[in-house]
Design a protein around this motif. Structure first.
Motif, PDB file in Angstrom:
ATOM      1  N   VAL A  66       0.792  -1.170   0.098  1.00 45.72           N
ATOM      2  CA  VAL A  66       0.103   0.104  -0.136  1.00 45.72           C
ATOM      3  C   VAL A  66       0.917   1.084   0.139  1.00 45.72           C
ATOM      4  CG1 VAL A  66      -1.568   1.393   1.070  1.00 45.72           C
ATOM      5  CG2 VAL A  66      -1.988  -1.142   1.068  1.00 45.72           C
ATOM      6  N   SER A  67       1.950   1.154   0.854  1.00 42.58           N
ATOM      7  CA  SER A  67       2.855   2.519   0.844  1.00 42.58           C
ATOM      8  C   SER A  67       3.380   2.718  -0.609  1.00 42.58           C
ATOM      9  CB  SER A  67       3.686   2.191   1.978  1.00 42.58           C
ATOM     10  OG  SER A  67       4.786   3.228   1.845  1.00 42.58           O
ATOM     11  N   GLN A  68       4.056   1.605  -0.940  1.00 44.45           N
ATOM     12  CA  GLN A  68       4.761   1.784  -2.368  1.00 44.45           C
ATOM     13  C   GLN A  68       3.718   2.305  -3.512  1.00 44.45           C
ATOM     14  OE1 GLN A  68       6.677  -1.892  -3.292  1.00 44.45           O
ATOM     15  NE2 GLN A  68       7.726  -1.942  -1.256  1.00 44.45           N
ATOM     16  N   THR A  69       2.466   1.891  -3.511  1.00 41.20           N
ATOM     17  CA  THR A  69       1.614   2.306  -4.546  1.00 41.20           C
ATOM     18  C   THR A  69       0.458   3.756  -3.929  1.00 41.20           C
ATOM     19  OG1 THR A  69      -0.031   0.873  -3.776  1.00 41.20           O
ATOM     20  CG2 THR A  69       1.482   0.088  -5.344  1.00 41.20           C
ATOM     21  N   GLN A 102      -9.637  -4.255 -13.285  1.00 44.19           N
ATOM     22  CA  GLN A 102      -9.078  -5.507 -13.823  1.00 44.19           C
ATOM     23  C   GLN A 102      -8.101  -5.380 -14.681  1.00 44.19           C
ATOM     24  OE1 GLN A 102     -12.715  -7.544 -14.828  1.00 44.19           O
ATOM     25  NE2 GLN A 102     -13.079  -7.727 -12.957  1.00 44.19           N
ATOM     26  N   GLN A 103      -8.007  -4.297 -15.425  1.00 46.65           N
ATOM     27  CA  GLN A 103      -7.163  -4.003 -16.580  1.00 46.65           C
ATOM     28  C   GLN A 103      -5.860  -3.136 -16.035  1.00 46.65           C
ATOM     29  OE1 GLN A 103      -9.416  -1.921 -19.436  1.00 46.65           O
ATOM     30  NE2 GLN A 103     -10.681  -3.875 -19.924  1.00 46.65           N
ATOM     31  N   THR A 104      -5.835  -2.664 -14.978  1.00 44.21           N
ATOM     32  CA  THR A 104      -4.819  -1.897 -14.154  1.00 44.21           C
ATOM     33  C   THR A 104      -4.019  -2.711 -13.537  1.00 44.21           C
ATOM     34  OG1 THR A 104      -6.446  -0.209 -14.121  1.00 44.21           O
ATOM     35  CG2 THR A 104      -4.315   0.104 -13.004  1.00 44.21           C
ATOM     36  N   ALA A 105      -2.491  -2.478 -13.799  1.00 39.99           N
ATOM     37  CA  ALA A 105      -1.445  -2.954 -13.081  1.00 39.99           C
ATOM     38  C   ALA A 105      -1.480  -2.922 -11.790  1.00 39.99           C
ATOM     39  CB  ALA A 105      -0.264  -2.744 -13.513  1.00 39.99           C
ATOM     40  N   PRO A 106      -1.218  -4.007 -10.848  1.00 39.37           N
ATOM     41  CA  PRO A 106      -1.490  -3.719  -9.343  1.00 39.37           C
ATOM     42  C   PRO A 106      -0.509  -2.759  -8.700  1.00 39.37           C
ATOM     43  CG  PRO A 106      -0.992  -6.038 -10.198  1.00 39.37           C
ATOM     44  CD  PRO A 106      -0.803  -5.315 -11.364  1.00 39.37           C
ATOM     45  N   ASN A 107       0.699  -2.324  -9.474  1.00 38.51           N
ATOM     46  CA  ASN A 107       1.342  -1.448  -8.886  1.00 38.51           C
ATOM     47  C   ASN A 107       1.084  -0.023  -9.332  1.00 38.51           C
ATOM     48  OD1 ASN A 107       2.120  -1.640 -11.310  1.00 38.51           O
ATOM     49  ND2 ASN A 107       4.389  -1.497 -11.052  1.00 38.51           N
ATOM     50  N   GLU A 153      -9.054  -8.141  -6.594  1.00 38.61           N
ATOM     51  CA  GLU A 153      -7.849  -8.159  -5.656  1.00 38.61           C
ATOM     52  C   GLU A 153      -6.671  -7.520  -6.221  1.00 38.61           C
ATOM     53  OE1 GLU A 153      -5.123 -11.897  -4.868  1.00 38.61           O
ATOM     54  OE2 GLU A 153      -6.949 -12.300  -4.060  1.00 38.61           O
ATOM     55  N   LEU A 154      -5.867  -6.834  -5.657  1.00 42.98           N
ATOM     56  CA  LEU A 154      -4.870  -6.185  -6.087  1.00 42.98           C
ATOM     57  C   LEU A 154      -3.314  -6.719  -5.574  1.00 42.98           C
ATOM     58  CD1 LEU A 154      -5.537  -2.443  -5.611  1.00 42.98           C
ATOM     59  CD2 LEU A 154      -5.999  -3.758  -7.702  1.00 42.98           C
ATOM     60  N   TYR A 155      -3.667  -7.432  -4.221  1.00 41.89           N
ATOM     61  CA  TYR A 155      -2.507  -7.896  -3.662  1.00 41.89           C
ATOM     62  C   TYR A 155      -2.709  -9.047  -2.666  1.00 41.89           C
ATOM     63  CZ  TYR A 155       1.962  -8.118  -0.818  1.00 41.89           C
ATOM     64  OH  TYR A 155       2.932  -8.575  -0.100  1.00 41.89           O
ATOM     65  N   SER A 156      -1.952 -10.018  -2.449  1.00 41.31           N
ATOM     66  CA  SER A 156      -2.263 -11.133  -1.479  1.00 41.31           C
ATOM     67  C   SER A 156      -1.038 -11.545  -1.041  1.00 41.31           C
ATOM     68  CB  SER A 156      -3.146 -12.169  -2.005  1.00 41.31           C
ATOM     69  OG  SER A 156      -2.638 -13.147  -2.750  1.00 41.31           O
ATOM     70  N   TYR A 157      -0.724 -11.958   0.404  1.00 45.56           N
ATOM     71  CA  TYR A 157       0.421 -12.455   0.958  1.00 45.56           C
ATOM     72  C   TYR A 157       0.192 -13.674   1.509  1.00 45.56           C
ATOM     73  CZ  TYR A 157       4.583 -12.824   3.908  1.00 45.56           C
ATOM     74  OH  TYR A 157       5.882 -13.476   4.334  1.00 45.56           O
ATOM     75  N   LEU A 210      -3.445 -12.807   3.509  1.00 40.61           N
ATOM     76  CA  LEU A 210      -4.038 -11.652   3.541  1.00 40.61           C
ATOM     77  C   LEU A 210      -4.348 -10.735   2.489  1.00 40.61           C
ATOM     78  CD1 LEU A 210      -4.705  -9.426   5.676  1.00 40.61           C
ATOM     79  CD2 LEU A 210      -2.440  -8.438   5.786  1.00 40.61           C
ATOM     80  N   GLN A 211      -5.104 -10.184   2.033  1.00 38.58           N
ATOM     81  CA  GLN A 211      -5.513  -9.574   0.665  1.00 38.58           C
ATOM     82  C   GLN A 211      -5.846  -8.151   0.833  1.00 38.58           C
ATOM     83  OE1 GLN A 211      -9.001 -12.916   0.233  1.00 38.58           O
ATOM     84  NE2 GLN A 211      -7.936 -13.128  -1.748  1.00 38.58           N
ATOM     85  N   VAL A 212      -5.482  -7.551  -0.252  1.00 41.27           N
ATOM     86  CA  VAL A 212      -5.698  -6.065  -0.517  1.00 41.27           C
ATOM     87  C   VAL A 212      -6.685  -5.756  -1.817  1.00 41.27           C
ATOM     88  CG1 VAL A 212      -4.907  -3.826  -1.016  1.00 41.27           C
ATOM     89  CG2 VAL A 212      -3.530  -5.637   0.322  1.00 41.27           C
ATOM     90  N   PHE A 213      -7.885  -5.472  -1.440  1.00 44.80           N
ATOM     91  CA  PHE A 213      -8.909  -5.139  -2.536  1.00 44.80           C
ATOM     92  C   PHE A 213      -9.102  -3.738  -3.020  1.00 44.80           C
ATOM     93  CE2 PHE A 213     -10.141  -9.183  -0.431  1.00 44.80           C
ATOM     94  CZ  PHE A 213     -10.118 -10.055  -1.261  1.00 44.80           C
TER      95      PHE A 213
END
Length: 376
Positions: free
Chosen positions: A201-204, A296-301, A340-344, A366-369
């Motif tokens: 989240v911080s990086q983006t 859905q078309q946008t890069a996660p970063n 979903e943008l990120y998961s760990y 842990l997911q980031v939506f």
């Protein structure tokens, strides 16, 4: 809570010895330490200021504030409510394992020989009372987490020291196995995704400069971090609102920005760890929803944000563990959805250990939506 019995026994020993000097030193030490703590906390929490040699403001009494906060049931409800016996039956064995068993055996032996004991060790008694008072007083607070009992490790080890010499060999093997399991559980997998997810989240979401594409339409902008020598063609402010639900709170220091920041990408974080599902749904419904198709078309970063009435761009993120069914927060008839943008992984939430054991692969993330509009 843990020091009170030790202090009382210290006073008793000094009184029996008629050591008035010792009593004075003990009282003076306690008073001076209290004053030092109050001053330090008042400066740290900025309730007291020193300007031109003058002192202004009010003192901060952290211990008193702690008691007042934990006396309000509504405050504790935001963190989770537990039964009074949770520390005794859950926290104690989870934290100390074999040592807790040894302490109970020591207590039983002490009770059986109470009348015949003439060689009571004040050290062992003080340690036992310290552990007991801490456990009892903390059990009176309805919000209970195992870490609250960490100070018991010293008194438990002290009051059981005589039993250490006679414990069988298998006890120490069990001790090593228990600590290895606890190390893996608490050191490697318990809430392990909080820091990596916060880093994502911080990086983006907290960036000094952005380079953006406004051709996405529908009032959206897709932005990425820009080099320091690249300025945007138009002034743009992107705000990311992060809702953390059913998880440890993200450490705010990883998302900090300069005071009076003019960074183009900034963050706001909200703790919803114990908020009711309906309240979470309400917060998400009132938030800004980007287009699900574009998300859905946008890069996660990258940052996909939507322009608001105020003119700045905004997006909403939801951070939650996979051990909870997403349909609790995003019901089928909701006017919003998630991407979903990120998961760990592994990330284990012990509050939902039942779901984790049933589906250890699906429910240990842990997911980031991104909150989005399915019709957009």
């Amino acid at each position: 809570m843990f020091a009170l019995p030790v202090g009382l026994i210290g006073l008793l020993l000094l009184a029996r010895a008629k050591s008035f000097r010792g009593l004075f030193c003990l009282a003076a030490g306690g008073i001076l330490t209290t004053i030092a703590i109050v001053i330090a906390d008042s400066i740290y929490f900025q309730s007291v200021e020193f300007i031109d040699g003058k002192v202004s403001g009010t003192l901060t009494f952290t211990v008193l504030n702690n008691v007042l906060y934990n006396s309000d049931h509504s405050n504790l409800a935001t963190h989770g409510i537990h039964p009074w016996y949770n520390h005794l039956l859950v926290s104690l064995p989870v934290l100390f394992g074999p040592l807790a068993i040894l302490a109970l055996a020591r207590l039983w032996a002490f009770i059986k020989t109470w009348n015949s004991r003439t060689d009571l060790s004040f050290t062992s008694v003080a340690a036992g009372l310290s552990a007991g008072s801490g456990l009892a007083l903390l059990s009176m607070v309805p919000h209970q987490e195992p870490r609250f009992l960490v100070p018991m490790i010293a008194p438990l080890a002290i009051c059981t020291w005589r039993f250490h010499r006679v414990a069988p060999a298998y006890f120490w093997k069990l001790w090593m196995l228990f600590n290895a399991v606890v190390f893996v559980g608490y050191g490697l997998v318990h809430q392990a995704g909080v820091i990596p997810a916060t880093g994502f989240v911080s990086q983006t979401s907290a960036l000094p400069r952005l380079t953006c594409n406004f051709s996405t339409g529908n009032g959206h902008a897709e932005c990425m971090a820009a080099a320091s020598d690249i300025s945007n063609t138009r002034h743009l402010q992107v705000i990311t609102k992060v809702f953390a639900f059913a998880s440890f709170m993200a450490p705010r220091h990883m998302l900090v920005q300069p005071v009076n920041s003019e960074w183009q990408a900034q963050t706001e974080i909200y703790d919803l760890i114990s908020v009711e599902d309906s309240k979470v749904q309400e917060r998400l419904l009132q938030s800004v929803h980007v287009s699900c198709k574009l998300a859905q078309q946008t890069a996660p970063n990258s940052i996909l944000a939507k322009q608001t009435i105020s003119g700045h761009f905004e997006r909403t993120l939801l951070v939650m563990p996979s051990s909870l069914d997403i349909r609790r927060i995003v019901p089928a008839d909701a006017n919003y959805s998630v991407v979903e943008l990120y998961s760990y992984a592994p990330h284990v939430n012990f509050d939902h250990i039942g779901e984790v054991l049933l589906h250890p692969i699906e429910h240990t993330k842990l997911q980031v939506f991104a909150i989005c509009d399915p019709s957009g």
